[in-house]
Design an enzyme around this catalytic site. Sequence first.
Site, PDB file in Angstrom:
ATOM      1  N   LYS A 181       0.851  -1.194   0.000  1.00  0.00           N
ATOM      2  CA  LYS A 181       0.000   0.000   0.000  1.00  0.00           C
ATOM      3  C   LYS A 181       0.886   1.243   0.000  1.00  0.00           C
ATOM      4  CE  LYS A 181      -3.702   2.047   2.890  1.00  0.00           C
ATOM      5  NZ  LYS A 181      -4.475   1.876   4.135  1.00  0.00           N
ATOM      6  N   SER A 223      -9.497   1.872   3.560  1.00  0.00           N
ATOM      7  CA  SER A 223      -8.722   2.624   2.616  1.00  0.00           C
ATOM      8  C   SER A 223      -7.754   1.802   1.773  1.00  0.00           C
ATOM      9  CB  SER A 223      -7.916   3.685   3.373  1.00  0.00           C
ATOM     10  OG  SER A 223      -6.996   3.077   4.238  1.00  0.00           O
ATOM     11  N   SER A 242      -9.265  -0.451   7.778  1.00  0.00           N
ATOM     12  CA  SER A 242      -8.811  -0.344   6.384  1.00  0.00           C
ATOM     13  C   SER A 242      -8.222  -1.595   5.764  1.00  0.00           C
ATOM     14  CB  SER A 242      -7.794   0.778   6.248  1.00  0.00           C
ATOM     15  OG  SER A 242      -8.459   1.995   6.158  1.00  0.00           O
TER      16      SER A 242
HETATM   17  N1  GLN Z   1     -12.354   4.108   7.222  1.00  0.00           N
HETATM   18  C1  GLN Z   1     -11.661   4.519   8.412  1.00  0.00           C
HETATM   19  C2  GLN Z   1     -11.234   5.957   8.300  1.00  0.00           C
HETATM   20  O1  GLN Z   1     -11.478   6.546   7.291  1.00  0.00           O
HETATM   21  C3  GLN Z   1     -10.501   3.618   8.661  1.00  0.00           C
HETATM   22  C4  GLN Z   1      -9.297   4.007   7.918  1.00  0.00           C
HETATM   23  C5  GLN Z   1      -8.118   3.136   8.189  1.00  0.00           C
HETATM   24  O2  GLN Z   1      -8.221   2.111   8.846  1.00  0.00           O
HETATM   25  N2  GLN Z   1      -6.984   3.605   7.739  1.00  0.00           N
HETATM   26  O3  GLN Z   1     -10.696   6.505   9.215  1.00  0.00           O
END
Ligand code: GLN
Length: 475
Positions: A76, A151, A175
Amino acid sequence: MRRYTDLTELQHDLFNGLQTCVAIVEDHLNKIESKSHLNAFLTVYTDEALERASFVDTKIKQGKAGKLAGLVVGIKDVLAYNNHPLQGSSKILNGFISQYTATAVQRLLDEDAIIIGRQNCDEFAMGSSNENSAFGPVLNDLDNSRVPGGSSGGSAVAVMADMCRVSLGSDTGGSVRQPASFCGVYGLKPTYSRISRYGLIAYASSFDCVGIFSKNLNDMVRVLEVIAGPDDFDSTVSQQPIEPYANKPVKTNGKFRVACFREAIETSGLQSEVKATLENKIQSLRNAGHEVELIDFPLTQYLLPTYYILATAEASSNLSRFDGVRYGYRSSQTHDLQSMYKKSRAEAFGKEVQRRILLGTFVLSSSYYDAYYTKAQKVRRLIRDKTKEIFSTYDVILTPTAPTTAFKLGEHSANPVEMYLADIYSVHANVAGVPGISVPSGHDKLGMPIGLQLMANDFEEYKLFQFAEMLSNLQ
Ligand code: GLN
């Protein structure tokens, strides 16, 4: 090309001269090319990956290969890899090249894994649909009009579509697990501090974890064993020794005590097919002799607010380093220092990142600090204590990973709160710091994957693997 179910099977052929790393890398590269419309990779390290594959092939012939020889990995775009681009899918890091390698990535390389490329994600890992990337959205391979989750959307899709065998992502609030659920693969968020965060772009440092995507548990177990553990470059990483996960079979005939939250099942936002999948699994678990109990978790309603207050507070602080001065994007429309900071940040950060910086700055401001930040810290402690209490009676907590299957692109873009609700089950593990895994568990009527989430006590990743394996084989 034959599809190897796991790395062990692949290595059997590699070590017996029936297969080569070069051929394996070529196969993944072909997949990446034929599926380029999914937008999963930002940069593909074609020549380098092939060169490295040939180097690993030589080591195999000499009998000197590392534990992960032949494992093709995508990373990532939040993990540093020396001399390779790193941007957190943000315009503000345009042109940035890493000066060092993240510990997790280095440990893979040391065991002869092959890094195939850098994967698209939501900007600075903020999002649940991969629509917040400066490089455009990632598409779900099963239905291109749907999101892959976020994400780490690019990382999930890359594993789903065989562009690589394993991906490393990051999980701050879900994420890794939520996109794993949307893409029908396994996704692990280990215990906080289990894997070094050195070289991981910081979003919310007290929540951030490096996580793993794979199509099978064996690969995940082997990767975790290599990348977890103490690291001189990260003082927050746990000194707890690593269990030799890879040498212990995850298969078990043991009986588990399982807790399910009544609130998680009875909520109105839960898609009926996800609910039915969970209920069927509960029935099958009981039929197989496991003890499953519905219990109350009255703090459920505080999970999302606690996460979104603390994560944005930490983000507003972490992201202050991106100022257009030393690296990355700098606005050309500036006339003094102040305007350079302001314009560079206003022009290069996306909408969602700006929203989080504003929210985080607000909750940290002197007039509201106690009302929001201090309060949320106290609630976080309560949530952790209550969660640990559950693990004194039960082995695992079973919930859906996400309330729905993959939604349509644009479906939740207009309303950030609707988007945040996608994390309603996943943030629990991050707020409490415990490990969680998403297990592919079926499909909805349209054929989109459904994931179930398991959480266990601190450092009980092995128990998660055992339970996940058993759950995957349960009819
Ligand atoms: N969807 C969550 C956020 O936007 C989790 C993001 C993540 O785990 N990096 O904060």
